[in-house]
Design an enzyme around this catalytic site. Structure first.
Site, PDB file in Angstrom:
ATOM      1  N   HIS A 133       9.583   7.550 -26.426  1.00  0.00           N
ATOM      2  CA  HIS A 133       8.458   8.418 -26.086  1.00  0.00           C
ATOM      3  C   HIS A 133       8.666   9.850 -26.635  1.00  0.00           C
ATOM      4  O   HIS A 133       7.779  10.436 -27.256  1.00  0.00           O
ATOM      5  CB  HIS A 133       8.282   8.445 -24.569  1.00  0.00           C
ATOM      6  CG  HIS A 133       7.283   9.433 -24.089  1.00  0.00           C
ATOM      7  ND1 HIS A 133       5.929   9.300 -24.328  1.00  0.00           N
ATOM      8  CD2 HIS A 133       7.435  10.600 -23.387  1.00  0.00           C
ATOM      9  CE1 HIS A 133       5.293  10.330 -23.795  1.00  0.00           C
ATOM     10  NE2 HIS A 133       6.175  11.132 -23.222  1.00  0.00           N
TER      11      HIS A 133
ATOM     12  N   ASN B 208       0.287  18.157 -21.147  1.00  0.00           N
ATOM     13  CA  ASN B 208       0.013  17.091 -22.118  1.00  0.00           C
ATOM     14  C   ASN B 208       0.057  17.581 -23.561  1.00  0.00           C
ATOM     15  O   ASN B 208      -0.322  16.840 -24.475  1.00  0.00           O
ATOM     16  CB  ASN B 208      -1.350  16.455 -21.838  1.00  0.00           C
ATOM     17  CG  ASN B 208      -1.390  15.787 -20.485  1.00  0.00           C
ATOM     18  OD1 ASN B 208      -0.403  15.198 -20.058  1.00  0.00           O
ATOM     19  ND2 ASN B 208      -2.507  15.907 -19.779  1.00  0.00           N
TER      20      ASN B 208
ATOM     21  N   GLU C   9      -3.858  16.975 -11.481  1.00  0.00           N
ATOM     22  CA  GLU C   9      -4.272  17.288 -12.858  1.00  0.00           C
ATOM     23  C   GLU C   9      -5.773  17.502 -12.994  1.00  0.00           C
ATOM     24  O   GLU C   9      -6.447  16.895 -13.828  1.00  0.00           O
ATOM     25  CB  GLU C   9      -3.793  16.198 -13.826  1.00  0.00           C
ATOM     26  CG  GLU C   9      -3.737  16.701 -15.259  1.00  0.00           C
ATOM     27  CD  GLU C   9      -3.092  15.704 -16.211  1.00  0.00           C
ATOM     28  OE1 GLU C   9      -1.919  15.391 -16.034  1.00  0.00           O
ATOM     29  OE2 GLU C   9      -3.800  15.253 -17.127  1.00  0.00           O
TER      30      GLU C   9
ATOM     31  N   GLU D 164      10.458  17.157 -24.860  1.00  0.00           N
ATOM     32  CA  GLU D 164       9.744  17.699 -23.689  1.00  0.00           C
ATOM     33  C   GLU D 164      10.243  19.120 -23.381  1.00  0.00           C
ATOM     34  O   GLU D 164       9.478  19.952 -22.885  1.00  0.00           O
ATOM     35  CB  GLU D 164       9.906  16.780 -22.471  1.00  0.00           C
ATOM     36  CG  GLU D 164       9.446  15.324 -22.672  1.00  0.00           C
ATOM     37  CD  GLU D 164       7.922  15.098 -22.700  1.00  0.00           C
ATOM     38  OE1 GLU D 164       7.161  16.082 -22.782  1.00  0.00           O
ATOM     39  OE2 GLU D 164       7.506  13.913 -22.657  1.00  0.00           O
TER      40      GLU D 164
ATOM     41  N   ARG E  60       0.809  -1.243   0.000  1.00  0.00           N
ATOM     42  CA  ARG E  60       0.000   0.000   0.000  1.00  0.00           C
ATOM     43  C   ARG E  60       0.834   1.282   0.000  1.00  0.00           C
ATOM     44  O   ARG E  60       0.338   2.348   0.356  1.00  0.00           O
ATOM     45  CB  ARG E  60      -0.979   0.023   1.159  1.00  0.00           C
ATOM     46  CG  ARG E  60      -1.941  -1.138   1.138  1.00  0.00           C
ATOM     47  CD  ARG E  60      -3.140  -0.898   2.007  1.00  0.00           C
ATOM     48  NE  ARG E  60      -3.960  -2.087   2.013  1.00  0.00           N
ATOM     49  CZ  ARG E  60      -3.790  -3.125   2.834  1.00  0.00           C
ATOM     50  NH1 ARG E  60      -2.824  -3.097   3.727  1.00  0.00           N
ATOM     51  NH2 ARG E  60      -4.577  -4.156   2.759  1.00  0.00           N
TER      52      ARG E  60
ATOM     53  N   ARG F  95      -2.389  21.579 -14.838  1.00  0.00           N
ATOM     54  CA  ARG F  95      -1.337  20.586 -15.128  1.00  0.00           C
ATOM     55  C   ARG F  95      -1.586  19.900 -16.474  1.00  0.00           C
ATOM     56  O   ARG F  95      -0.642  19.429 -17.124  1.00  0.00           O
ATOM     57  CB  ARG F  95      -1.243  19.548 -13.998  1.00  0.00           C
ATOM     58  CG  ARG F  95      -0.126  18.541 -14.222  1.00  0.00           C
ATOM     59  CD  ARG F  95       0.124  17.614 -13.045  1.00  0.00           C
ATOM     60  NE  ARG F  95       1.226  16.713 -13.361  1.00  0.00           N
ATOM     61  CZ  ARG F  95       1.803  15.883 -12.508  1.00  0.00           C
ATOM     62  NH1 ARG F  95       1.388  15.833 -11.260  1.00  0.00           N
ATOM     63  NH2 ARG F  95       2.792  15.097 -12.886  1.00  0.00           N
TER      64      ARG F  95
ATOM     65  N   LYS G 295       8.262  22.563 -14.593  1.00  0.00           N
ATOM     66  CA  LYS G 295       7.388  21.427 -14.291  1.00  0.00           C
ATOM     67  C   LYS G 295       6.875  21.512 -12.851  1.00  0.00           C
ATOM     68  O   LYS G 295       5.676  21.330 -12.597  1.00  0.00           O
ATOM     69  CB  LYS G 295       8.133  20.108 -14.514  1.00  0.00           C
ATOM     70  CG  LYS G 295       7.319  18.898 -14.061  1.00  0.00           C
ATOM     71  CD  LYS G 295       6.985  17.938 -15.138  1.00  0.00           C
ATOM     72  CE  LYS G 295       6.005  16.868 -14.708  1.00  0.00           C
ATOM     73  NZ  LYS G 295       6.317  15.550 -15.229  1.00  0.00           N
TER      74      LYS G 295
ATOM     75  N   HIS H 205       0.601  15.230 -26.440  1.00  0.00           N
ATOM     76  CA  HIS H 205       0.662  13.859 -25.938  1.00  0.00           C
ATOM     77  C   HIS H 205      -0.511  12.968 -26.341  1.00  0.00           C
ATOM     78  O   HIS H 205      -0.374  11.742 -26.345  1.00  0.00           O
ATOM     79  CB  HIS H 205       0.852  13.855 -24.413  1.00  0.00           C
ATOM     80  CG  HIS H 205       2.274  14.138 -24.013  1.00  0.00           C
ATOM     81  ND1 HIS H 205       2.926  15.305 -24.361  1.00  0.00           N
ATOM     82  CD2 HIS H 205       3.189  13.402 -23.327  1.00  0.00           C
ATOM     83  CE1 HIS H 205       4.167  15.272 -23.888  1.00  0.00           C
ATOM     84  NE2 HIS H 205       4.352  14.129 -23.259  1.00  0.00           N
TER      85      HIS H 205
END
Ligand code: NAD
Length: 333
Positions: A232, A212, A204, A151, A87, A208, A194, A215
């Protein structure tokens, strides 16, 4: 019995380069290692379960700390293992790619891919620390370095202004001739950008999502090719061009800005067009399994100008199709 437990997760390419020095740093602790295969295609349940196996077999408890030594793939999968093992346990990001140093190691998004969707299974779990040694970039192949710039260009388009001018100038200069202080300065600025977005909106819900940019296209391209054709960042290169083209086709962005996005990407030696053999129907379908859908509508990040991006929810399937067609290699846009 040693008091503290550490599990280093890395991949088969990075282990020979940097594992021993990181192990040395933890020599006073119980320090175990899991090595996963290299590549985006292994950011999946098999890689994840290899990490759980290592943790359980070596009797790691809830006070263990995972260390992600590698690029964004290792960082994302280790972060998700840390978020879910018993957890939730601590983890440290030790990013070794430009992409992971400027983006993936920051912000606490962790995930694995599903065959049908990128980053589909994941969690927000912040790293306890992000430790980066910029000298690791000296062994990074050029292709991976270029992918990291995708990025950085994304940030430049989001914030515009002096940061965009700086990125533009560095790309003109040719980043292979960047000095270490220049790199350090650039990476620090990216981390700041960032961190700013994340601090305002960790889960988000709002701003935020601007991170993207490009993306939705990139993720569909990665899924289409089973995570094997592009890094990526390379898929993000094509995605950023598509996002600029969609902004232009929607009447938001001037042609001159579209052209400057294209030339930034070209100077970073990134792919910018959809290969001819990609079936656009299938690609468009994949875009609709994206995580950024709300009320069954795709949410695109569009640009009015560099430094002025916004979320658009009213893109029709027809205009999306028009843009995809015009983003195919060999088409004039
Ligand atoms: N969590 C986030 O917020 C976030 C943000 C952006 C991207 N990502 C994820 O990050 C991943 C991409 O990360 P990436 O571009 O770092 O890819 P990657 O982790 O696959 O690394 C790229 C390649 O570089 C090699 N490598 C890493 N460090 C090296 C070094 N110092 N020297 C030599 N080779 C080295 C790796 O073995 C790999 O082959 C994607 O899965 C993407 O979804 C996550």
């Amino acid at each position: 019995v040693k008091a503290f437990q550490v599990m280093i997760v890395t991949n088969a390419s990075i282990a020979p380069l940097y594992l021993s020095s990181v192990q040395e740093a933890f020599s006073k602790f119980q320090c175990d290692v899991v090595v996963i295969p290299d590549g985006e295609a292994y950011k999946n349940q098999e890689g994840l379960f290899a990490i759980y196996d290592g943790l359980i077999e070596n009797q790691h408890h809830r006070d263990t700390t995972l260390v992600a030594l590698g690029g964004g793939v290792v960082g994302d999968i280790t972060g998700f293992a840390a978020a879910t093992y018993q957890r939730g346990v601590r983890f440290i990001q030790a990013p070794t790619t430009l992409l992971a140093q400027v983006d993936a190691s920051i912000g606490g998004k962790t995930a694995i891919n599903h065959r049908l969707g990128k980053n589909m299974i994941g969690s927000f779990h912040q790293p306890h620390a992000v430790l980066m040694d910029l000298t690791t970039l000296s062994t990074l192949p050029e292709r991976e370095f270029c992918a990291g710039f995708a990025e950085i260009i994304k940030y430049a388009l989001l914030v515009g202004g002096n940061f965009l001018k700086k990125v533009d100038a560095l790309l003109e200069q040719g980043y292979s001739s960047m000095t270490l202080p220049q790199q350090a300065d650039l990476i620090a600025q990216c981390c700041d950008i960032k961190a700013n977005f994340v601090q305002e909106d960790e889960k988000e819900i709002g701003r935020r999502a601007l991170l993207n940019l490009g993306h939705t296209f990139a993720h569909a391209l990665e899924v289409y090719t089973n995570y094997r054709r592009w890094l990526h960042g390379e898929a993000v290169g094509i995605g950023l061009y598509c996002a600029a083209l969609l902004s232009y086709a929607s009447g938001s962005l001037d042609k001159c800005h579209l052209l400057s996005v294209d030339s930034l990407l070209a100077n970073a030696k990134l792919p910018r067009r959809i290969p001819k053999e990609i079936d656009l129907d299938k690609l468009q379908d994949l875009m609709f399994s994206d995580k950024k859908i709300v009320n069954k509508k795709l949410r695109f990040v569009l640009m009015r100008a560099p430094g002025d991006c916004y979320i658009e929810t009213e893109i029709t399937a027809d205009s999306l199709r028009y843009v995809l067609m015009n983003a195919v290699e060999g088409e004039k846009s």
